[in-house]
Each structure stands twice: as structure tokens, then as C-alpha cells.
Motif scaffolding. Structure first.
Motif, mmCIF file in Angstrom:
data_model
loop_
_atom_site.group_PDB
_atom_site.id
_atom_site.type_symbol
_atom_site.label_atom_id
_atom_site.label_comp_id
_atom_site.label_asym_id
_atom_site.label_seq_id
_atom_site.Cartn_x
_atom_site.Cartn_y
_atom_site.Cartn_z
ATOM 1 N N ARG A 1 74.988 20.066 28.714
ATOM 2 C CA ARG A 1 74.668 21.778 28.640
ATOM 3 C C ARG A 1 75.002 21.813 30.409
ATOM 4 N NH1 ARG A 1 72.817 23.115 24.102
ATOM 5 N NH2 ARG A 1 72.683 21.812 22.636
ATOM 6 N N ALA B 1 77.624 32.849 28.925
ATOM 7 C CA ALA B 1 78.399 31.077 28.822
ATOM 8 C C ALA B 1 79.597 31.097 29.957
ATOM 9 C CB ALA B 1 78.195 30.047 28.260
ATOM 10 N N ARG C 1 74.730 31.360 25.978
ATOM 11 C CA ARG C 1 73.995 30.201 26.414
ATOM 12 C C ARG C 1 72.094 30.505 26.124
ATOM 13 N NH1 ARG C 1 71.800 31.364 31.195
ATOM 14 N NH2 ARG C 1 73.153 32.204 33.167
ATOM 15 N N ARG D 1 67.976 29.505 27.778
ATOM 16 C CA ARG D 1 67.027 28.163 28.302
ATOM 17 C C ARG D 1 65.822 28.833 28.741
ATOM 18 N NH1 ARG D 1 65.552 25.631 33.338
ATOM 19 N NH2 ARG D 1 66.638 27.105 34.812
ATOM 20 N N ASP E 1 66.749 24.791 25.027
ATOM 21 C CA ASP E 1 67.572 26.108 25.126
ATOM 22 C C ASP E 1 68.517 25.317 24.147
ATOM 23 O OD1 ASP E 1 69.119 23.217 25.651
ATOM 24 O OD2 ASP E 1 69.117 22.953 27.751
ATOM 25 N N ARG F 1 72.564 27.394 22.251
ATOM 26 C CA ARG F 1 74.180 27.899 22.738
ATOM 27 C C ARG F 1 73.986 28.842 21.992
ATOM 28 N NH1 ARG F 1 77.955 27.252 26.958
ATOM 29 N NH2 ARG F 1 77.005 25.906 28.816
#
Length: 626
Positions: free
Chosen positions: A28, A90, A154, A156, A204, A206
Motif C-alpha cells: 500500500r 490514486a 484510494r 484512508r 484504508d 482502494r
């Protein structure tokens, strides 16, 4: 590791790198540590708290559950350990184009990213409100809609230390993973395939968007009470409900004059600062954002100043907003009765007297400290608050409200107190350590006593107003004799000096002077304190801090009140575009490069914009009754 680069819009944005495991396999991304430009922030809110979201998609500020609570997410002041909620493509920032707007008539933010190969994704951010007003818990919803192509995303959620108060942790329950820091309990809720992973006290993941796809990243949170686990579908529906709620409020707001879009946006920004549980009005949504990059001028503005409350009500009464104005007046008068007749400069949002202040051991925005919780100005004598208080009450009465008997008696005593105190030195409107006979402080007492006379004549406060009328005239005479400097051609900061104070501009609107002396004062202020269309607060500040946004808009209003309307319009046209891309204003602007300084959103800045527009809205502005 990550590093900073300049994106296509000229703003610094993070470039994400990947870490590798011992076998060389990519894992990651390692999040970079950075401080965004203050201009990059948009604000959303729910009537209790405010979240700040950067152009990079990170929520860098979110106190829970109230605006003045310790912030669970405070990367704004501590990029390493403050905590943030990230959601963005991302991809290298240089390969992205970012556009933002608020959904019209709302404080719901839309951010659209376009990739170099034509992918488009839209994120809609809301602090959700309920069916009948604010929710009893905090509910952040970040809706992700795929518009075109495919875009890798992405996200988080990493709580921070609440400004070095506590350490966050995650534990597993029968309802899923729960995050805790101090007394705050939080849960992440996701819609769609979001690949959540738990590690290092954060969650987190994706995912990839496609045309017509929908995902959602949500956070529900409470403090010292059970946590309501809204379903992802409920959070998603809450975004639409919140849009409808905001648009219904905006529909009650009436202003058809020039700069109407900027005025409505400022009203919506002010609405974010009205603390709905109590009716109080916060000065700003943040603490400790620096007024100068050298440090040392960082303050906590998450309190309710009498001054700022007065200016807020002055604007909101004009726009016909009844609920907020009644709540704010009631909160202030209730708070005064609770704490006695000696006025505090400001109070907590709940109406308590301000406590002490402390300096958490965190670096501050871009390392500019100190970070401060609390405000040391609470014990100052500021005579201007007398005028602010009575202006609030006068506005309340002339807009169709009646004072109760207890409030009337309290105000009569405070008017007598203004008669006794006006000849004392004080800290002035700018809360300075050096006490002086500041001109604007004397005029605050003059304004209080002229309002008290009017209220007595309307039968709203008891007593014979003869003393108040006579004392007001004594103040007027004293200011004309001692505070006008013919050599300078202006009302000066205090007697015996040739230095200037931009707050004198407020007393064109108050009705003290709209003639040649005030007109000359405006010219001298612009020549000595001006920086292009902007203005510093008082003499010497050009070497210490940024220009004070409100002062520039006060200049517009003062020009209009003295009849120089063409100049006022020209200046207004220069100032309004100085907001950021979504219409938000900070406390200060660096005249060299336009960078924001100080806390934001800053209520006084937005209020000054609104009042300037109102001063220009009528062809012949009439004096406020005073």
C-alpha cells in the motif's frame, strides 16, 4: 516516501509512492506528510461542527462532536500525528485536474477530478443533517460517483491525537471495527467494494470507479455516548436530504442586489459558525492558524465574541432570518444574566465564561506555532462591547421583538455602567496589551448610550434616559476635540498620536460621522494602511502580519455611507474575487501573494463582505437608527 510537487493548478499536492515488502513486492502507498495552502480549504458543517477539506480530497480538520471539541482529525495543525480522512484518485497529482463547487444553495461540496486519459470522478462531501434538523451524532458522508472512464481511488481514515491529548486505537466488535480516541467513538461505513484494511490504528482501502458507479466512505461518531451505526445506504440518502435542507434554508435568504452570489455564499459560511445547540456564533472554525509566518500570533477563535455576534445579527436581520437571530439574542442575554452585568469580551459556545488557555505540544500549520487552546483576551476590558451589545438589542427590538422586564432592568444597569467607564483606558477592539484611550472604544460607548436612549423612548428599558443622552453627547464632543488630528487629516488611533486604526471605518455605519472628516479619514487610512485594495488593521502591522480582510470591506461600506458610491463599487469589484475558488475567506490575506493567513472560515470577513454589499444595495443608504 511521498514528496511535494506543484499540481496543474499551482497548489502543492502529494505524490504517492509505494513501500515494498522484504521480497520486493509493492504494497500500500505510504502517505506523505504535508500542509496544504490555507486557500485550498472548503468548509462543510452540520450546525455543531465544521470539517475542512483540501483540494487534495483530505479532511484535515474535524472536531467531534462540537466545533470547540478536541479535534479527532487535525492534520491542519499536525501533519504527522493530527489525523486526517483521505479520499482521492490514486494517481500522481500532476496527472489530475481538480475543480470544485458547492452544490448551489448549500454547504455540500462537490470535487471533480479529471485524469489525463479522460477518466472523471466526482466526490460529494456532506456533514449530514437529519429530517428535523441536526443529527444527535456526527455523520460525515463522502459519496463517490464514477462519471467517465475508470479512475483508481484510494482512501484512508486515520484519527489523530486530539492535539496531543490521547492515542487512537482500533478494536473489533460484533458490529465491525471501531476507532476510539479519548472519549470519541467512531466507525467507518462503506458502500460498494472499498477493500477496507486495518493496520497501524487506521483503516484504508482502494477501489476503481466506472461510468455510473457509486461508492461511499462514511464516518459516524459520538463523544461519551453510545454510537449509532447508520447504514451506508442511510448515509448515502442523508447526502440528498442534507442538500434539500440547505437549499430550503437558502430559499429563506433574500438579497437581490449586486454580488448576490458572494453574499449568499458568505451567509452560508456564517451559518456554519452558528452553534445550533445554543444559538451562539463562533468567530471562526479553527484555532492557531498563524496571522504571521514568523509565529507568535496564533489564537483560538472557537468562541462567541459579543462583537462578532452583533455584526452577524446586523446582517441576518437585514436578510429576514428570524430563527438564528432570535436564538443568538436569547443566548447572549441568557448568558449575561447568568454571569452578571460585567461583560466578558467573549464566551464559550455553551455560554460559559472562558477558562484558561494551554499550548499543546504539536507543531502547528507548517511548523508555525504556538498552537493554543483557549484565548488569553478573556479578562481584558474592551469598552467597544457596550456598543455591540446595545446594537444587538436595538436591532432585535426594531425588528419586531419585545424585551422581557428582567432584560430591560439588566440593560439599564449596563447603560449606567457605560456612563461610568467610558473615560477609562482599555485594550481596544484589537485586544492589545497596551491600554489606551482608543477612539473606537469611546465610540462604542457612544453607540451604546444612543441605543439605550432609543430603547428607553420605545418603552423597552426602564429609567430616565436623560443621563444616557447627556453622556453620549459628552463622548461625541470629547472625540471631536481629542481624537481628530487636523495635521493628519483623520481621526487617529488615540489622542496625542498620528497613528491610525482602521476600525474607525465602522463609525460611518454607526452614524457618528458621515461628513468631510470621515471622508478624509478614509483617504488617509487607504494611503497609510492600504495595500492595493486591502488594508492592515492599524499602524505598524504591515511589518508584522497580513492585511485584515474585514478592514477592506469596511472601507467599501464607509465609502458608501459618505456618498462616494462609485469608488465603493470599484473597490468591491476588486475585493470579491479575493475569496478562494469556492468563496471562502480567512481572517487575513498576504498582500504580496494573496495567500490566506489566520483562522478560517472567518465570520468577520464574511460579515464585512455582506455589510458592504448591503451598503451599496440601496441608491440612498439611510442611517441606522441610533
Amino acid at each position: 516516501m511521498g514528496f511535494l510537487t506543484s499540481g496543474p493548478d499551482g497548489l502543492a499536492g502529494p505524490v504517492w509512492a509505494t513501500s515494498e515488502d522484504p521480497d520486493g513486492a509493492a504494497t500500500r502507498p505510504v502517505p506523505p506528510q504535508r500542509y496544504a495552502d490555507l486557500r485550498s480549504y472548503a468548509a462543510i458543517g452540520d450546525g455543531r461542527t465544521v470539517a475542512l477539506i483540501g483540494r487534495d480530497g483530505a479532511v484535515d480538520w474535524l472536531p467531534i462532536p462540537d466545533l470547540d471539541s478536541p479535534p479527532a482529525f487535525a492534520a491542519l495543525l499536525d501533519a504527522q500525528d493530527g489525523g486526517r480522512i483521505e479520499l482521492a484518485p490514486a494517481l500522481d497529482a500532476a496527472l489530475l485536474t481538480v475543480t470544485r463547487r458547492y452544490v448551489p444553495g448549500t454547504n455540500v461540496l462537490e470535487t471533480t477530478w479529471t485524469t489525463a486519459d479522460g477518466g472523471v470522478v466526482r466526490v460529494t462531501d456532506a456533514l449530514n443533517t437529519g429530517i428535523a434538523g441536526r443529527l444527535p451524532w456526527v455523520e460525515l458522508a463522502r459519496r463517490v460517483d464514477g462519471v467517465a472512464g475508470s479512475v483508481p481511488m484510494r482512501w484512508r481514515v486515520a484519527p489523530g491525537t486530539c492535539l496531543a491529548r490521547a492515542t487512537p486505537w482500533i478494536y473489533r466488535t460484533t458490529h465491525g471495527d471501531v476507532l476510539r480516541v479519548d472519549s470519541i467513538t467512531m466507525a467507518v461505513r462503506t458502500l460498494g467494494e472499498m477493500d477496507p484494511q486495518v493496520h497501524d490504528q487506521q483503516i484504508d482501502g482502494r477501489f476503481t470507479t466506472a461510468p455510473g458507479s457509486r461508492h461511499l466512505l462514511g464516518l459516524v461518531a459520538t463523544e461519551s455516548e453510545p454510537l449509532h451505526l447508520s447504514t451506508p445506504e442511510q448515509l448515502d440518502a442523508g447526502v440528498d436530504r442534507t442538500i434539500v435542507n440547505w437549499q430550503a434554508w437558502a430559499g429563506e435568504f433574500g438579497f437581490d442586489g449586486p454580488w448576490s452570489e458572494a453574499v449568499l455564499r458568505s451567509a452560508l459560511a456564517l451559518k456554519l459558525l452558528i452553534h445550533s445547540p445554543h444559538g451562539s456564533v463562533a468567530a471562526a472554525a479553527t484555532t492557531s492558524l498563524p496571522e504571521r509566518l514568523a509565529g507568535g500570533k496564533n489564537w483560538d477563535y472557537r468562541y462567541a465574541w459579543i462583537r462578532d455576534t452583533a455584526y452577524t445579527l446586523n446582517a441576518l436581520f437585514r436578510f429576514g432570518l428570524q430563527e438564528e437571530t432570535h436564538a443568538a439574542v436569547s443566548w447572549l442575554l441568557r448568558t449575561m444574566r447568568r454571569h452578571g452585568p460585567d461583560l466578558s469580551v467573549f464566551y464559550s459556545l455553551s455560554g460559559d465564561l472562558p477558562g484558561g488557555h494551554e499550548y499543546p505540544d504539536v507543531p502547528g500549520w507548517r511548523g508555525v506555532g504556538p498552537v493554543v487552546v483557549g484565548n488569553a483576551a478573556a479578562d481584558q476590558l474592551q469598552l467597544g462591547v457596550f456598543g455591540d451589545l446595545f446594537d444587538i438589542v436595538r436591532l432585535c427590538v426594531v425588528n419586531g421583538n419585545l424585551l422581557d422586564a428582567e432584560t430591560g432592568r439588566l440593560l439599564a444597569g449596563i447603560a449606567d455602567r457605560a456612563c461610568d467607564l467610558w473615560q477609562r483606558r482599555d485594550a481596544g477592539i484589537w485586544e492589545l496589551e497596551e491600554e489606551q484611550h482608543y477612539t473606537s472604544s469611546k465610540l462604542g460607548c457612544w453607540q451604546a448610550l444612543t441605543c439605550a436612549v432609543q430603547l428607553a423612548e420605545l418603552g423597552q428599558i426602564p429609567g430616565d434616559p436623560a443621563r444616557w443622552r447627556d453622556e453620549a453627547e459628552r463622548i461625541r464632543t470629547w472625540v471631536h476635540e481629542h481624537c481628530w488630528n487636523a495635521d493628519v487629516g483623520a481621526y487617529v488611533w488615540y489622542p496625542g498620536t498620528d497613528e491610525l486604526d482602521a476600525s474607525m471605518l465602522l463609525h460611518a455605519a454607526s452614524g457618528f460621522d458621515r461628513g468631510p472628516r470621515m471622508s478624509s479619514t478614509i483617504d488617509v487610512l487607504r494611503a497609510r494602511l492600504g495595500a492595493g485594495p486591502l488594508m492592515y488593521r492599524y499602524s505598524g502591522m504591515d511589518a508584522e502580519e497580513g492585511t485584515f480582510v474585514a478592514c477592506a470591506f469596511w472601507t467599501v461600506s464607509a465609502l458608501a455611507w459618505v456618498g462616494r458610491r462609485d469608488e465603493a463599487r470599484e473597490l468591491m469589484d476588486q475585493l470579491v474575487p479575493m475569496t478562494n475558488d469556492v468563496g471562502i475567506l480567512a481572517e487575513m490575506i498576504d498582500a504580496r501573494d494573496g495567500a490566506f493567513l489566520g483562522n478560517l472560515p472567518q465570520g468577520l470577513s464574511h460579515l464585512a463582505l455582506m455589510q458592504a454589499a448591503m451598503a451599496l444595495a440601496d441608491d440612498q443608504p439611510a442611517a441606522d437608527p441610533a
